[in-house]
Motif scaffolding. Structure first.
Motif, PDB file in Angstrom:
ATOM      1  N   PHE A 138      43.100  28.384  58.477  1.00 58.51           N
ATOM      2  CA  PHE A 138      43.317  27.932  57.376  1.00 58.51           C
ATOM      3  C   PHE A 138      44.075  26.707  57.572  1.00 58.51           C
ATOM      4  O   PHE A 138      43.941  25.684  56.768  1.00 58.51           O
ATOM      5  N   GLY A 139      44.779  26.511  58.375  1.00 56.08           N
ATOM      6  CA  GLY A 139      45.730  25.322  58.672  1.00 56.08           C
ATOM      7  C   GLY A 139      45.051  24.115  58.999  1.00 56.08           C
ATOM      8  O   GLY A 139      45.146  22.936  58.602  1.00 56.08           O
ATOM      9  N   GLN A 140      43.809  24.462  59.873  1.00 53.88           N
ATOM     10  CA  GLN A 140      42.914  23.433  60.094  1.00 53.88           C
ATOM     11  C   GLN A 140      41.971  22.857  58.736  1.00 53.88           C
ATOM     12  O   GLN A 140      41.785  21.588  58.801  1.00 53.88           O
ATOM     13  N   LEU A 141      41.605  23.829  58.172  1.00 55.76           N
ATOM     14  CA  LEU A 141      40.903  23.434  56.918  1.00 55.76           C
ATOM     15  C   LEU A 141      42.093  22.556  55.917  1.00 55.76           C
ATOM     16  O   LEU A 141      41.524  21.784  55.204  1.00 55.76           O
ATOM     17  N   ALA A 142      43.052  23.012  56.055  1.00 58.00           N
ATOM     18  CA  ALA A 142      44.095  22.336  54.899  1.00 58.00           C
ATOM     19  C   ALA A 142      44.302  21.052  55.394  1.00 58.00           C
ATOM     20  O   ALA A 142      44.718  19.999  54.691  1.00 58.00           O
ATOM     21  N   SER A 143      44.118  20.577  56.605  1.00 52.58           N
ATOM     22  CA  SER A 143      44.399  19.329  57.068  1.00 52.58           C
ATOM     23  C   SER A 143      43.368  18.230  56.537  1.00 52.58           C
ATOM     24  O   SER A 143      43.827  17.007  56.610  1.00 52.58           O
ATOM     25  N   GLY A 144      42.173  18.722  56.038  1.00 49.01           N
ATOM     26  CA  GLY A 144      41.352  17.883  55.577  1.00 49.01           C
ATOM     27  C   GLY A 144      40.360  17.162  56.696  1.00 49.01           C
ATOM     28  O   GLY A 144      39.631  16.040  56.102  1.00 49.01           O
ATOM     29  N   ALA A 145      40.812  17.464  57.952  1.00 48.06           N
ATOM     30  CA  ALA A 145      39.927  16.796  58.956  1.00 48.06           C
ATOM     31  C   ALA A 145      38.774  18.076  59.591  1.00 48.06           C
ATOM     32  O   ALA A 145      38.461  17.696  60.727  1.00 48.06           O
ATOM     33  N   SER A 146      38.561  19.286  58.834  1.00 46.11           N
ATOM     34  CA  SER A 146      37.742  20.211  59.399  1.00 46.11           C
ATOM     35  C   SER A 146      36.628  20.389  58.445  1.00 46.11           C
ATOM     36  O   SER A 146      36.218  19.545  57.709  1.00 46.11           O
ATOM     37  N   ALA A 147      36.262  21.779  58.243  1.00 44.51           N
ATOM     38  CA  ALA A 147      34.910  21.716  57.688  1.00 44.51           C
ATOM     39  C   ALA A 147      35.375  21.881  56.216  1.00 44.51           C
ATOM     40  O   ALA A 147      34.033  21.737  55.389  1.00 44.51           O
ATOM     41  N   GLN A 148      36.288  21.980  55.472  1.00 48.64           N
ATOM     42  CA  GLN A 148      36.761  21.857  54.198  1.00 48.64           C
ATOM     43  C   GLN A 148      36.526  20.604  53.618  1.00 48.64           C
ATOM     44  O   GLN A 148      37.193  19.488  54.108  1.00 48.64           O
ATOM     45  N   PRO A 149      35.718  20.205  52.683  1.00 49.53           N
ATOM     46  CA  PRO A 149      35.156  18.798  52.329  1.00 49.53           C
ATOM     47  C   PRO A 149      36.330  18.410  51.184  1.00 49.53           C
ATOM     48  O   PRO A 149      36.901  19.223  50.366  1.00 49.53           O
ATOM     49  N   PHE A 150      36.722  16.991  51.286  1.00 48.52           N
ATOM     50  CA  PHE A 150      37.574  16.532  50.547  1.00 48.52           C
ATOM     51  C   PHE A 150      36.872  15.165  50.035  1.00 48.52           C
ATOM     52  O   PHE A 150      37.409  14.306  50.464  1.00 48.52           O
ATOM     53  N   GLU A 154      36.186  17.682  42.475  1.00 48.97           N
ATOM     54  CA  GLU A 154      36.098  19.236  42.586  1.00 48.97           C
ATOM     55  C   GLU A 154      36.362  19.682  43.985  1.00 48.97           C
ATOM     56  O   GLU A 154      36.764  20.809  43.876  1.00 48.97           O
ATOM     57  N   ASP A 155      36.104  19.030  44.879  1.00 52.11           N
ATOM     58  CA  ASP A 155      36.336  19.427  46.226  1.00 52.11           C
ATOM     59  C   ASP A 155      37.897  19.766  46.404  1.00 52.11           C
ATOM     60  O   ASP A 155      38.377  20.569  46.844  1.00 52.11           O
ATOM     61  N   TYR A 156      38.817  18.928  45.768  1.00 48.24           N
ATOM     62  CA  TYR A 156      40.236  18.927  46.032  1.00 48.24           C
ATOM     63  C   TYR A 156      40.428  20.260  45.113  1.00 48.24           C
ATOM     64  O   TYR A 156      41.512  21.108  45.606  1.00 48.24           O
ATOM     65  N   ARG A 157      39.797  20.416  43.822  1.00 49.42           N
ATOM     66  CA  ARG A 157      40.473  21.598  43.304  1.00 49.42           C
ATOM     67  C   ARG A 157      39.780  22.959  43.668  1.00 49.42           C
ATOM     68  O   ARG A 157      40.489  23.979  43.459  1.00 49.42           O
ATOM     69  N   ASN A 158      38.694  22.942  44.395  1.00 49.22           N
ATOM     70  CA  ASN A 158      38.284  24.080  45.106  1.00 49.22           C
ATOM     71  C   ASN A 158      39.027  24.685  46.073  1.00 49.22           C
ATOM     72  O   ASN A 158      39.427  25.741  46.193  1.00 49.22           O
ATOM     73  N   ASP A 227      42.296  10.596  38.532  1.00 49.81           N
ATOM     74  CA  ASP A 227      42.200  11.792  39.157  1.00 49.81           C
ATOM     75  C   ASP A 227      43.158  11.869  40.424  1.00 49.81           C
ATOM     76  O   ASP A 227      43.859  13.324  40.711  1.00 49.81           O
ATOM     77  N   GLN A 228      43.282  10.840  41.260  1.00 51.21           N
ATOM     78  CA  GLN A 228      44.316  10.936  42.148  1.00 51.21           C
ATOM     79  C   GLN A 228      45.531  11.239  41.859  1.00 51.21           C
ATOM     80  O   GLN A 228      46.387  12.130  42.490  1.00 51.21           O
ATOM     81  N   LYS A 229      46.269  10.848  40.573  1.00 50.89           N
ATOM     82  CA  LYS A 229      47.646  10.994  40.454  1.00 50.89           C
ATOM     83  C   LYS A 229      47.934  12.457  39.989  1.00 50.89           C
ATOM     84  O   LYS A 229      48.560  13.071  40.282  1.00 50.89           O
ATOM     85  N   ALA A 230      46.738  12.852  39.278  1.00 53.05           N
ATOM     86  CA  ALA A 230      46.738  14.276  38.746  1.00 53.05           C
ATOM     87  C   ALA A 230      46.790  15.355  39.987  1.00 53.05           C
ATOM     88  O   ALA A 230      47.672  16.280  39.937  1.00 53.05           O
ATOM     89  N   ILE A 231      45.692  14.978  40.886  1.00 50.75           N
ATOM     90  CA  ILE A 231      45.716  15.901  42.151  1.00 50.75           C
ATOM     91  C   ILE A 231      46.859  15.835  42.861  1.00 50.75           C
ATOM     92  O   ILE A 231      47.303  16.891  43.430  1.00 50.75           O
ATOM     93  N   THR A 232      47.567  14.589  42.956  1.00 54.98           N
ATOM     94  CA  THR A 232      48.727  14.537  43.941  1.00 54.98           C
ATOM     95  C   THR A 232      49.818  15.361  43.211  1.00 54.98           C
ATOM     96  O   THR A 232      50.500  16.018  44.243  1.00 54.98           O
ATOM     97  N   SER A 233      50.089  15.475  42.012  1.00 57.65           N
ATOM     98  CA  SER A 233      50.851  16.123  41.152  1.00 57.65           C
ATOM     99  C   SER A 233      50.799  17.585  41.533  1.00 57.65           C
ATOM    100  O   SER A 233      51.388  18.446  41.663  1.00 57.65           O
ATOM    101  N   GLU A 234      49.400  17.938  41.153  1.00 55.33           N
ATOM    102  CA  GLU A 234      49.050  19.314  41.560  1.00 55.33           C
ATOM    103  C   GLU A 234      49.129  19.963  43.069  1.00 55.33           C
ATOM    104  O   GLU A 234      49.658  20.859  43.105  1.00 55.33           O
TER     105      GLU A 234
END
Length: 594
Positions: A138-150, A154-158, A227-234
């Motif tokens: 999960f830490g790998q996915l969280a980094s944004g450099a693995s399989a979880q797309p960003f 919608e990807d960010y909110r997924n 969206d960037q501002k909203a997602i950063t806050s979230e």
């Protein structure tokens, strides 16, 4: 080693778990569908309850999901799935199937049987350890450099939705560990010590440097400023109010109550029903019926054979001391630590790849199209990680990645890097896994299956191909290959020793130091790996020896008609299968060539 977070988590009930909706499918209905459709259903319905496997395969339909695989409801679904599909197999007699379909049926039968047997054990009462458990993936996915797309908003909110469900799992993990404390299923203290800093590193209060914050520092241009501002806050709120408190709670629990309950012993034989679990783990990881004693004795024999080969290299380079002194020399030689930056380490692997390329065609007619990269292991897990391979996506858009930890480039020893590259990258895991994923012949469920004896056995077998591929011209690299094989041979001795013969962590470390040139720190990490996941380390040598045996059998039987390219194609084209099924396939191929 292939990235085995998913593959090993099967023993924690978080992989290969399938949807229970199939349990409601009647026998009458199943007989109306073709066998290929039946296999497709097995795969497709499984992804609904195994969303991490979908994400790793590049299937983004379930990127917002992380089920609580430790819950009783989930285990019921797990059991219902395999029970249902095992029963439905009887609707498809072998004589009505093609040879390829018969193999798929046999693989599915094995998968059902071994996963149903898994339910007899309680390893999930120890759901977190230092190397194999879901918090690391999960830490790998969280980094944004693995399989979880960003790539989209919608990807960010997924990811936010997936995080919420992951935190439910983390709560369940603590609940299970507390139950384990009551029933006698707890980790050794030495392993608990390694988990604590992993949790503490994600409990630090600086949001902007937090691992889970990384995706918002790399927004693609396609996401609007609003969206960037909203997602950063979230994400800031998510990290402050959810992530940091959850990891703080887990770190405190493990540092205090769980550490107090931790055991001094090393092996599973000291756990309730632990000896029976180890017998199961041998079968699961080696796909054989070998006993612990058979494997232990095989390991002793292999260690003796490889030592004699090492003696020849020692003599070749003119070293005057004994073999153990030569190990110390190799471990500490500054000439074998030539780098000062991680970038130099990565460049050296890329240089090996360039050297091999002209020779690969001579051994392999079947080669993957999936791209490939070498990367440094992420900092948050680098200190306790081994080198590993992360598969590319099924559609080839995400490359296969060879991760190598480089905590200190100035102490990075290169003596075994050529064999390491052959194993983790080309023609090891990258060839085997990518070809499986790219196959147009295999059903989908077999494209993501992982049997360690086949997958790791293939990768270890490929280490012996170095000379044929233009490598091992330096005697130290050849010694590195022997060292890597010795590393897998001693595993047969120490894994069985720890889990069936009462060996302590310290005795296992001492045995390795006597027989291989790995550093003491590296050996310690490896021994603790075997303590956490019994049986997995046996798969490499058992699988390698079987593939070597099959190659020797084919060479002798076919004589001048033996074609190494064709043999490798026969081994690779089926994907991961139990070793007995591989042997039967090669035997049929030999007979057909005669």
């Amino acid at each position: 080693m292939k990235n085995l977070f998913l593959a090993s988590c099967i023993l924690l009930l978080c992989i290969s778990c399938k949807n229970d909706t199939t349990a409601e499918t009647s026998k009458e209905e199943t007989t109306t569908i073709a066998f290929g459709d039946f296999l497709d259903n097995y795969y497709e319905e499984g992804l609904k309850l195994n969303p991490l496997s979908a994400t790793m395969a590049g299937d983004n339909r379930y990127n917002d999901q992380f089920p609580d695989v430790l819950s009783a409801a989930y285990k019921t679904k797990f059991k219902d799935y395999y029970t249902s599909y095992k029963a439905q197999l009887s609707n498809y007699p072998d004589e009505a199937l093609t040879p390829s379909e018969q193999l798929s049926k046999a693989v599915l039968q094995w998968d059902c049987d071994v996963n149903l047997e898994l339910l007899s054990y309680k390893k999930d009462l120890m759901p977190i350890d230092q190397m194999w458990s879901p918090h690391l993936m999960f830490g790998q996915l969280a980094s944004g450099a693995s399989a979880q797309p960003f790539k989209t908003a919608e990807d960010y909110r997924n990811w936010q939705k997936r995080v919420d469900q992951y935190l439910v799992w983390l709560e369940s993990a603590e609940k299970n560990m507390r139950q384990g404390m009551e029933e006698g299923y707890v980790l050794p203290k030495s392993l608990i010590k390694k988990v604590i800093p992993q949790m503490e590193s994600l409990a630090k209060p600086d949001v902007t440097t937090h691992l889970f914050y990384k995706p918002v520092t790399n927004f693609p241009e396609s996401i609007s400023e609003e969206d960037q501002k909203a997602i950063t806050s979230e994400y800031t709120t998510m990290i402050q109010d959810k992530i940091i408190p959850a990891y703080t709670k887990m770190a405190n629990f493990m540092k205090n109550e769980y550490m107090d309950a931790g055991r001094e012993s090393s092996g599973f034989s000291d756990l309730p029903n632990g000896s029976n679990y180890y017998d199961f783990a041998i079968k699961y990881f080696t796909t054989t019926t070998m006993s612990a004693d058979e494997i232990h004795n095989l390991g002793l024999s292999e260690v003796a054979r490889i030592r004699s080969e090492m003696e020849k290299i020692k003599k070749q380079v003119g070293f005057k001391g004994d073999l153990k002194a030569f190990f110390d020399y190799v471990r500490n030689s500054k000439e074998l630590m030539p780098f000062t930056t991680p970038e130099e380490v990565i460049a050296n692997f890329n240089k090996m790849h360039a050297t091999m390329k002209p020779k690969v065609d001579e051994l392999f007619s079947l080669q993957p199209k999936t791209p490939f990269e070498v990367r440094r292991t992420e900092a948050f897990r680098e200190k306790s990680a081994s080198a590993e391979y992360n598969p590319g996506s099924l559609d080839g858009t995400r490359p296969g990645i060879f991760y190598t930890p480089i905590p200190d480039a100035s102490k990075y020893n290169v003596y075994s890097d050529e064999s390491l590259f052959l194993h983790e990258a080309i023609p090891g895991h990258h060839f085997q896994i990518s070809l499986t994923q790219e196959s147009t012949e295999l059903p989908q469920f077999r494209k993501t299956l992982w049997y360690s004896a086949y997958g790791e056995g293939w990768a270890l077998y490929t280490e012996s191909l170095g000379s044929e591929l233009g490598l091992y011209t330096d005697p130290y690299q050849l010694f590195g290959m022997l060292g890597a094989e010795m590393h897998r041979a001693v595993r047969l001795v120490v894994d069985t020793g720890i889990h069936t013969k009462g060996w302590s962590r310290e005795k296992a470390i001492a045995y390795c130091l006597d027989n291989e040139a790995e550093s003491e720190a590296g050996i310690t990490s490896e021994i603790e790996r075997y303590m956490a996941n019994p049986g997995q380390a046996l798969s490499y040598k058992i699988g390698q020896l079987k593939i070597r045996e099959l190659r020797a059998k084919a060479t002798e039987a076919l004589g001048d008609a033996f074609d190494i390219r064709e043999f490798h194609k026969e081994v690779l084209e089926t994907g991961c299968i139990p070793l007995a099924l591989l042997e039967a396939k090669i035997d049929k191929w030999i007979a057909s060539k005669k």
